[in-house]
Scaffold this active site. Structure first.
Site, PDB file in Angstrom:
ATOM      1  N   ASP A  72       0.689  -1.353   0.105  1.00  0.00           N
ATOM      2  CA  ASP A  72       0.176  -0.015   0.326  1.00  0.00           C
ATOM      3  C   ASP A  72       0.735   1.111   0.078  1.00  0.00           C
ATOM      4  OD1 ASP A  72      -2.990   0.659   0.864  1.00  0.00           O
ATOM      5  OD2 ASP A  72      -2.058   1.944   1.482  1.00  0.00           O
ATOM      6  N   ASN A 107     -12.863  -3.281   2.580  1.00  0.00           N
ATOM      7  CA  ASN A 107     -14.228  -2.383   1.968  1.00  0.00           C
ATOM      8  C   ASN A 107     -14.439  -2.518   0.443  1.00  0.00           C
ATOM      9  OD1 ASN A 107     -12.820  -0.990   4.734  1.00  0.00           O
ATOM     10  ND2 ASN A 107     -11.341  -0.748   3.775  1.00  0.00           N
ATOM     11  N   HIS A 129      -9.850  -4.985  -3.105  1.00  0.00           N
ATOM     12  CA  HIS A 129      -8.669  -5.578  -2.841  1.00  0.00           C
ATOM     13  C   HIS A 129      -8.986  -5.780  -2.125  1.00  0.00           C
ATOM     14  CE1 HIS A 129     -10.025  -1.402  -3.113  1.00  0.00           C
ATOM     15  NE2 HIS A 129      -9.654  -1.348  -1.256  1.00  0.00           N
TER      16      HIS A 129
END
Ligand code: 5GP
Length: 127
Positions: A35, A97, A110
């Protein structure tokens, strides 16, 4: 309802090689990379190469081969990063999410793999 996939989302651009990423693992159907704004010492994003908007889209419409590859790759990453409790690792959290309530920012599925520290409770408050 069919999902509309935005082919210009940032992860689609990473998959096309238009934007660089720090790759962790790549397989036939899956790409994993760090990330850009890590929220823990380990913060890896795992994405399918196919055009899936979120977790339910992938679960309902991806092929068995894509789902198997994606799921196994998550396991292999946990092994490689040394966070797997089964190997004496400290553990981790897997988050996908999805949609507005899930506060999903990038509309390409993801899973976040977060670890390397104790992460605190899962949900503290509704912002
Ligand atoms: P979401 O909020 O959609 O669950 O998570 C999106 C994640 O993508 C965020 O943690 C954010 O830091 C990460 N991200 C956004 N843009 C980029 C990028 O260009 N490269 C990488 N490696 N990560 C990104």
């Amino acid at each position: 309802m069919a999902y509309a996939y935005d082919t210009n989302n940032i992860f689609a651009r990473i998959l096309r090689g238009e934007i660089p990423c720090r790759k962790v693992m790549e397989t036939e159907h899956t790409l994993a990379f760090h990330d850009i704004a890590p929220q823990a010492p380990v913060h890896v994003l795992v994405i399918p190469k196919g055009a899936y908007v979120n977790a339910d889209h992938f679960a309902l419409e991806a092929s068995d081969a894509e789902i198997a590859d994606y799921t196994r790759t998550i396991g292999k990453i946990c092994q490689e990063l040394g966070i797997r409790p089964g190997d004496g690792g400290q553990g981790y959290r897997l988050i996908a999410n999805s949609g507005e309530a899930g506060i999903q920012e990038v509309p390409h599925l993801h899973f976040h793999i977060l670890g390397g520290r104790v992460l605190g409770r899962m949900l503290k408050q509704a912002d």
